[in-house]
Write an enzyme that holds these catalytic residues in place. Structure first.
Site, mmCIF file in Angstrom:
data_model
loop_
_atom_site.group_PDB
_atom_site.id
_atom_site.type_symbol
_atom_site.label_atom_id
_atom_site.label_comp_id
_atom_site.label_asym_id
_atom_site.label_seq_id
_atom_site.Cartn_x
_atom_site.Cartn_y
_atom_site.Cartn_z
ATOM 1 N N THR A 33 1.925 -1.007 3.038
ATOM 2 C CA THR A 33 1.667 -2.451 3.009
ATOM 3 C C THR A 33 2.837 -3.194 2.373
ATOM 4 O O THR A 33 3.244 -4.258 2.854
ATOM 5 C CB THR A 33 0.344 -2.753 2.270
ATOM 6 O OG1 THR A 33 -0.697 -2.023 2.922
ATOM 7 C CG2 THR A 33 0.007 -4.225 2.305
ATOM 8 N N GLU A 67 -4.031 -3.114 -5.991
ATOM 9 C CA GLU A 67 -3.172 -3.297 -4.811
ATOM 10 C C GLU A 67 -1.690 -3.204 -5.187
ATOM 11 O O GLU A 67 -0.836 -2.999 -4.330
ATOM 12 C CB GLU A 67 -3.464 -4.637 -4.114
ATOM 13 C CG GLU A 67 -4.893 -4.788 -3.596
ATOM 14 C CD GLU A 67 -5.206 -3.920 -2.383
ATOM 15 O OE1 GLU A 67 -4.513 -2.916 -2.176
ATOM 16 O OE2 GLU A 67 -6.159 -4.249 -1.660
HETATM 17 N N1 HSE Z 1 -3.341 -9.461 3.661
HETATM 18 C C1 HSE Z 1 -2.752 -8.171 3.455
HETATM 19 C C2 HSE Z 1 -1.495 -8.063 4.303
HETATM 20 C C3 HSE Z 1 -3.731 -7.121 3.840
HETATM 21 O O1 HSE Z 1 -1.556 -8.440 5.472
HETATM 22 O O2 HSE Z 1 -0.469 -7.621 3.792
HETATM 23 C C4 HSE Z 1 -3.217 -5.716 3.673
HETATM 24 O O3 HSE Z 1 -4.092 -4.817 4.352
#
Ligand code: HSE
Length: 312
Positions: free
Chosen positions: A184, A128
């Site tokens: 993200t 990630e």
């Molecule tokens: N929990 C993470 C966010 C998930 O909301 O940034 C990313 O898909």
């Protein structure tokens, strides 16, 4: 140097939806479809092969990053990773997580590393970094375990998982919106750094009700529980049509509509015995159209997880 146990391993891992409103970085749901398929074979160094528009430099690719870490930690010769993308990229459906989970699982099988599921999730979360700039465990856990997952923070991280109620329906509206690279990461920068205690308490109450709904089958609770006052309002401003999609989805019978992960996909939760996913999907599509945005509707089941397809 460790030798291989197999010559070729093929693995699939599923898409996921994270947060479920108030459960930022804590809750995830594995989805039956779509899935990423990954083929891993031994080679010298780490190579990424794919027809999809994803970075081929392993240091900039989620699967490549986790492979480099495994090669270093276990003294492996290297691995070629062929990625067939099924999960849409950059839409908030755990695309990077699915590739990373399938890759860790595949390398584990190829070299017989004996990783436990929680270790698998720890490694996959390193992927990630390539897409979000920080590790987070909700999507990778849902992709690995399937079903409903809850990330219990700490080191080592622990994942609690359960089968969600059978009657829970999930419908996603995936807009034709390009949020650019490191989507993200950008959508994490807009999140407030601190929140008033009363807001945190209300979010905690709703998040707890989600767990209650998942464990008892009282799906109706999601109507009031899937609402976030901290992260989602900050992100919603960047998603054209957000309010319309919510409104139209609920008008057509959804219990709640939320951003799927960081978005821009929006997810509706509904009771399959009381509402029709196609009508909800049409409503959500109409909602995005009000902002001039086309979207694809996906009605799928909660489930998914990682699975071995072939080993030889
Ligand atoms: N929990 C993470 C966010 C998930 O909301 O940034 C990313 O898909």
């Amino acid at each position: 140097m460790r030798s291989t146990r197999a010559r070729r391993v093929v693995v699939e891992a599923s898409a996921s939806t994270a947060n479920l409103g108030p459960g930022f970085d804590v809750f995830g749901l594995g989805l039956e479809e779509p899935r990423d398929r990954v083929v891993v074979e031994p080679c010298d160094g780490v190579e990424i092969v794919s027809e999809a528009e994803i970075p081929k430099d392993p240091r900039r690719n989620c699967a490549g990053l986790v492979a480099l870490k495994l090669v270093e930690d276990f003294g492996l010769p290297g691995v070629r990773i062929r990625i067939e993308k099924g999960v849409p990229i950059g839409k908030g459906m755990g695309s990077s997580a699915a590739s990373a989970v399938a890759t860790v699982f595949g390398i584990d099988r190829l070299f017989g590393l004996g990783l436990g599921m929680n270790e698998l999730v720890e490694y996959a979360a390193k992927g990630e970094l390539a897409s979000a700039g920080v590790e987070h465990f909700d999507n990778v856990s849902a992709s690995a375990f399937g079903g409903f997952v809850l990330v219990l923070p700490g080191r080592p991280v622990r994942i609690l998982h359960a089968d969600p109620p059978k009657g829970l329906g999930v419908c996603l509206a995936i807009p034709e919106l390009d949020m650019g690279s490191m989507k993200t990461g950008k959508l994490r920068k807009v999140i407030p750094k601190s929140v008033p205690l009363e807001v945190a308490v209300r979010n905690l109450g709703r998040a707890s009700a989600i767990v209650f709904a998942m464990l008892t089958g009282e799906i109706g609770l999601l109507k009031d529980a899937v609402r976030d006052e901290i992260v989602e309002p900050a992100r919603a401003r960047l998603i054209p049509g957000y309010e319309h999609v919510k409104e139209e989805g609920i008008k057509e019978g959804a219990l709640a509509v939320a951003l799927s992960g960081a978005g821009p996909t929006m997810v509706a939760f509904y009771d399959k015995a009381r509402a029709d996913g196609r009508r909800i999907g049409e409503g959500m599509r109409r909602g995005f159209m009000k902002a001039g945005i086309k979207s694809n509707i996906l009605i799928t089941e909660v489930g998914g997880g990682v699975r071995l397809l072939e080993e030889r």
